[in-house]
Design a protein around this motif. Structure first.
Motif: not given
Length: 91
Positions: A10, A34, A39-40, A42, A68-69, A83, A85, A87-88
């Motif tokens: 990540g 993924r 999902f998070s 850096r 998002s970022y 950072l 995020e 999508k799941k």
């Protein structure tokens, strides 16, 4: 030239990569995260002149799996890191 193996945890530090490699690297790294259900993220691009940051955020803006970022908080690198995020659900 042998491929560079990077940990899929990540956190991606772009300091050792050529700017030409950034787009395919980000796409591959996002896919690998993924697969590991990370999902998070850096992304560390450094502060510099801001060119690499703009490039990274431009790629993230158009990536279908990015929800998002945002700039990292000061203790997480500030504007030298982004950072992300994911999508799941895969698009």
């Amino acid at each position: 030239m042998e491929p560079i193996e990077i940990p899929i945890d990540g956190i991606l530090d772009l300091h050792t990569f050529n700017p030409k490699e950034v787009k395919p690297l980000l796409y591959d790294y996002i896919e690998a995260c993924r697969e590991k259900e990370i999902f998070s993220l850096r992304i560390i691009h450094g502060k510099g002149t801001g060119v690499l940051k703009k490039r990274v955020q431009g790629i993230l803006k158009s990536h279908p799996d990015v929800a998002s970022y945002t700039d990292a908080p000061l203790q997480g690198g500030g504007w030298g890191a982004t950072l992300v995020e994911l999508k799941k659900e895969k698009n």
